[in-house]
Design an enzyme around this catalytic site. Structure first.
Site, short mmCIF file in Angstrom:
data_model
loop_
_atom_site.label_atom_id
_atom_site.label_comp_id
_atom_site.label_asym_id
_atom_site.label_seq_id
_atom_site.Cartn_x
_atom_site.Cartn_y
_atom_site.Cartn_z
N SER A 1 48.25 27.67 41.73
CA SER A 1 48.31 28.59 42.87
C SER A 1 47.22 28.22 43.86
O SER A 1 46.15 27.70 43.48
CB SER A 1 48.11 30.03 42.40
N TYR B 1 42.88 36.21 37.87
CA TYR B 1 43.96 35.31 38.29
C TYR B 1 43.41 34.04 38.92
O TYR B 1 43.83 32.93 38.58
CB TYR B 1 44.88 36.03 39.27
#
Length: 273
Positions: A139, A152
């Site tokens: 990501s 995350y």
């Protein structure tokens, strides 16, 4: 260099991007191992080409379960051309909350350890055959820490470095490693976000671009590239300026808050904290 992708293993096949990737490869005639936790979704995908699919529902962080999946798939469908480690979870994180430590741990287990357990059974056969591709879906959040999103960001930053290390280890072996760094995709993981999502992409478009990068044997795929450029520009700014800018944005919902997505493997007591 263009490589065939006739045999594909895909984790996270139940999510928005996972379903789009599965549908893409099924449409092109590939044999696809559909790995996920939502059996009805997997069955609906497999119904499109039942002779070319197998359904598996392991916890991706369970190495024994992933080895069993790989062994069955290879025995049934043959050696794999590409393994796409797409399974992932997201959620807000607050270090001051003791209950969020379980969220952090589980996110690392799925987003980081889960990629290693997914790849591990396939590396030796691919290296012996001198052909194969390992795809890790990271990501853009792994490029820079974001307030309220530390778990995350940490899991995806760790994944990017892991893939970098693996690529170096396999250099010259015939086995490639592709790092995919998406920005915002219109999926369940972003549905509860309360902040602006520039460059929001549809899963089908992202899947198409990832497949193109795989066929062309790319090492990196940033989606969309303009958001990647913006992320780079933010990285060149003084950290205090970037922090001040990001702190003005609403934070991603934590587990148990409205808009949060569930994280498999968390107990109900953790979800309430």
């Amino acid at each position: 260099m263009v490589i065939p992708l006739d045999n594909v293993v895909l984790t996270g096949a139940c999510g928005g991007l996972g379903q789009a990737l599965a549908q893409h490869f099924l449409a092109t005639g590939s044999r696809v191992a559909l790995v996920g936790l939502n059996r009805p979704v997997l069955e609906a995908l497999a119904a499109q080409a039942p002779s070319r699919c197998r359904i598996y529902t392991p916890d991706v962080s369970d190495s024994a379960a992933m080895q069993a999946m790989a062994g069955d798939w290879i025995a049934q469908m043959g050696l794999t051309d590409a393994v796409i480690a797409n399974a992932g979870v997201a959620g807000g994180y607050d270090t001051a909350q003791a209950g969020d430590l379980a969220v952090f741990r589980r996110m690392l287990e799925i987003n980081l350890l889960g990629v290693a357990t997914t790849f591990q059974p396939f590396v030796a056969p691919m290296r012996e055959r001198r052909h194969g591709l390992l795809v890790g879906v990271a990501s853009l959040a792994g490029w820079r820490g974001l307030p309220g999103n530390g778990a995350y960001c940490a899991s995806k930053a760790g994944l990017i470095r892991y893939l970098e290390s693996l690529r170096a280890e396999l250099r010259g072996s015939g086995v490639g490693v592709l790092t995919v760094s998406p920005g915002y995709l219109r999926t369940a993981l972003t549905a509860g976000n309360r902040f602006a999502m520039p460059g929001l992409m549809e899963p089908d478009e992202a899947a198409h671009r990832i497949a193109q990068a795989m066929v062309r044997r790319r090492e990196h795929c940033v989606l969309p590239w303009r958001l990647g450029l913006l992320q780079r520009l933010l990285g060149w700014m003084p950290a205090a300026w970037t922090d001040a800018l990001l702190l003005r944005q609403p934070r991603k919902p934590r587990v148990g808050e409205p808009g949060a997505t569930p994280i498999p493997g968390l107990t109900s007591s953790h979800e309430k904290n």
